[in-house]
Design a protein around this motif. Structure first.
Motif, short mmCIF file in Angstrom:
data_model
loop_
_atom_site.label_atom_id
_atom_site.label_comp_id
_atom_site.label_asym_id
_atom_site.label_seq_id
_atom_site.Cartn_x
_atom_site.Cartn_y
_atom_site.Cartn_z
N SER A 148 79.75 25.54 46.58
CA SER A 148 79.23 26.54 47.50
C SER A 148 79.23 26.02 48.95
N LEU A 149 78.88 24.74 49.12
CA LEU A 149 78.90 24.18 50.47
C LEU A 149 80.33 24.12 51.03
N LEU A 150 81.30 23.80 50.13
CA LEU A 150 82.69 23.76 50.58
C LEU A 150 83.17 25.14 51.00
N ASP A 151 82.80 26.17 50.24
CA ASP A 151 83.16 27.54 50.62
C ASP A 151 82.51 27.93 51.96
N ALA A 152 81.24 27.53 52.12
CA ALA A 152 80.55 27.83 53.37
C ALA A 152 81.21 27.11 54.55
N LEU A 153 81.62 25.87 54.31
CA LEU A 153 82.28 25.10 55.36
C LEU A 153 83.59 25.77 55.78
N ASN A 174 84.30 28.94 55.61
CA ASN A 174 83.98 30.15 56.37
C ASN A 174 83.53 29.80 57.80
N CYS A 175 82.77 28.71 57.93
CA CYS A 175 82.37 28.27 59.27
C CYS A 175 83.58 27.83 60.10
N ARG A 176 84.51 27.16 59.43
CA ARG A 176 85.73 26.74 60.12
C ARG A 176 86.52 27.96 60.61
N LYS A 177 86.59 29.00 59.76
CA LYS A 177 87.29 30.21 60.15
C LYS A 177 86.59 30.87 61.34
N CYS A 178 85.26 30.88 61.35
CA CYS A 178 84.51 31.45 62.47
C CYS A 178 84.79 30.68 63.76
N LEU A 179 84.83 29.35 63.65
CA LEU A 179 85.11 28.53 64.83
C LEU A 179 86.51 28.81 65.38
N GLU A 180 87.50 28.93 64.50
CA GLU A 180 88.87 29.22 64.94
C GLU A 180 88.95 30.59 65.62
N ASP A 181 88.24 31.58 65.05
CA ASP A 181 88.22 32.91 65.65
C ASP A 181 87.59 32.88 67.04
N ALA A 182 86.51 32.09 67.18
CA ALA A 182 85.84 32.00 68.48
C ALA A 182 86.75 31.35 69.52
N GLU A 183 87.48 30.30 69.10
CA GLU A 183 88.40 29.65 70.03
C GLU A 183 89.54 30.58 70.42
N GLU A 184 90.04 31.35 69.46
CA GLU A 184 91.10 32.31 69.77
C GLU A 184 90.60 33.39 70.72
N VAL A 231 74.98 28.88 54.28
CA VAL A 231 74.78 27.44 54.18
C VAL A 231 73.43 27.13 53.53
N LEU A 232 72.37 27.84 53.94
CA LEU A 232 71.05 27.61 53.36
C LEU A 232 71.04 27.90 51.86
N LEU A 233 71.74 28.97 51.47
CA LEU A 233 71.80 29.32 50.06
C LEU A 233 72.53 28.25 49.25
N ALA A 234 73.62 27.73 49.82
CA ALA A 234 74.39 26.69 49.13
C ALA A 234 73.57 25.41 48.97
N LYS A 235 72.78 25.08 50.00
CA LYS A 235 71.96 23.86 49.95
C LYS A 235 70.83 23.97 48.92
N SER A 236 70.46 25.20 48.62
CA SER A 236 69.34 25.39 47.69
C SER A 236 69.75 25.31 46.22
N ILE A 237 71.05 25.26 45.94
CA ILE A 237 71.52 25.18 44.55
C ILE A 237 71.23 23.79 44.01
N THR A 238 70.61 23.72 42.84
CA THR A 238 70.20 22.43 42.27
C THR A 238 71.34 21.75 41.51
N GLU A 239 72.18 22.52 40.82
CA GLU A 239 73.27 21.91 40.05
C GLU A 239 74.30 21.34 41.02
N GLU A 240 74.63 20.05 40.88
CA GLU A 240 75.39 19.32 41.90
C GLU A 240 76.78 19.89 42.11
N SER A 241 77.55 20.12 41.03
CA SER A 241 78.94 20.59 41.20
C SER A 241 78.97 21.99 41.83
N ALA A 242 78.05 22.86 41.37
CA ALA A 242 78.00 24.21 41.95
C ALA A 242 77.56 24.16 43.41
#
Length: 334
Positions: free
Chosen positions: A59-64, A66-76, A44-55
């Motif tokens: 990156s933030l969407l990909d990170a999100l 992955n975080c969603r997948k982690c949350l689902e795994d934790a709930e399971e 997430v920190l790496l994605a936030k540091s990218i200056t070009e808006e679309s990129a």
């Protein structure tokens, strides 16, 4: 060579236990959870540091995701861990049922202090084999006190005794029974060990009769597991005499069976009364034999004859006794 699934206790063979159910696997154990969280934070920190808006948004969407997948795994993992606890408890109960006198997990007394004190409470419980309960038990043979039904007596006519009975039953049941005619439809709360209907006592007799052998297609261990709530309340054992111990069945000459336990000194069988007999038993003792003496005299005599007449029932009887009430009123105005 495999070791047979069997153990010995006091010289008795115990049947092999069925294999325990497998414990569920927990998903996501390959990677340490804290490592996963640290990796996602950095992503997430790496994605936030990218200056070009679309990129940056990609990156933030990909990170999100992955975080969603982690949350689902934790709930399971939480759900599966709950199943693991239930499966482990089942394995424990399966083993413990092979031991007579075991304490179910949900009946353990919460201890205080260090763990050695709590462990001592469990280890002090004697182990009593099925053979001891079924064959070695020796019970008294004294006559049982079975009260007749009283309609009059002690200078009280039929109408006064009938009103007395109805008043006592109303106070005894908190108003659930308004008269003796309502008794057939009244079912005392199952948690009240001292107040039982005829049907409830019949069920208790059935459980006590088959405690050492099993019934209804169940072996002794399975039958005890099914009725372990009854066991924890009644303590059907023979190694210690006292209140609620030495539960046994007595059969009279006419073939009727009665649930009994030992008296406090262990010398006599005292019988459990169904709710329809309570008034007559107390009437016989308090009115006919003791001549309206007080609570202590009535309670002492009740403890020698009956297994389930506590102070509350005796107080309800004395409070509704018309002759005792008349004496109390006379004293108040004297």
């Amino acid at each position: 060579m495999a070791t047979p699934n069997k153990f010995k206790s006091d010289g008795d063979d115990v049947p092999a236990l069925p294999p325990p159910p497998p414990l569920p696997e927990v998903a996501g154990e390959e990677e340490d959870f804290s490592t996963t969280l640290e990796r996602l934070r950095n992503e997430v920190l790496l994605a936030k540091s990218i200056t070009e808006e679309s990129a940056r948004e990609k990156s933030l969407l990909d990170a999100l995701k992955n975080c969603r997948k982690c949350l689902e795994d934790a709930e399971e993992a939480k759900v599966v861990a709950t199943r693991r606890v239930a499966a482990a408890k089942e394995v424990y109960e399966n083993a413990a049922q092979a031991l007579s006198g075991y304490t179910p997990l949900n009946s353990r007394i919460p201890g205080s202090g260090n763990s050695s004190n709590k462990r001592a409470k469990v280890e002090k419980m004697p182990r009593v084999s099925v053979a001891q309960l079924a064959e070695d038990a020796s019970y008294p043979t004294n006559p049982l006190y079975l009260p007749p039904r009283y309609t009059q007596g002690g200078s009280m006519d039929e109408g006064l005794v009938a009103n007395f009975r109805d008043s006592f039953l109303r106070q005894l049941t908190g108003g659930a029974v308004q008269s003796a005619t309502d008794l057939d439809s009244f079912v005392p709360p199952p948690t009240n060990a001292n107040l039982k209907s005829k049907a409830q006592l019949k069920e208790w007799i059935y459980i006590a009769e088959h405690w050492a052998t099993g019934a209804d297609g169940l072996d002794a261990g399975q039958f005890r597991a099914k009725h372990k709530t009854w066991y924890s309340r009644m303590k059907p054992v023979t190694y210690k005499l006292g209140r609620r111990t030495g539960i046994h069945i007595r059969e009279t000459e006419d073939g009727k069976k009665y649930l009994c336990r030992h008296s406090k000194d262990g010398t006599k069988s005292i019988v459990y009364l169904e709710i329809g007999q309570v008034f007559d038993a107390l009437f016989e003792m308090h009115v006919m034999e003791l001549g309206h003496r007080g609570r202590d005299a009535t309670k002492n005599l009740a403890d020698e004859r009956y297994a389930n007449l506590p102070d509350a029932q005796i107080r309800a009887f004395l409070d509704t006794c018309p002759q005792c009430a008349a004496r109390r009123t006379a004293r108040a105005f004297s």
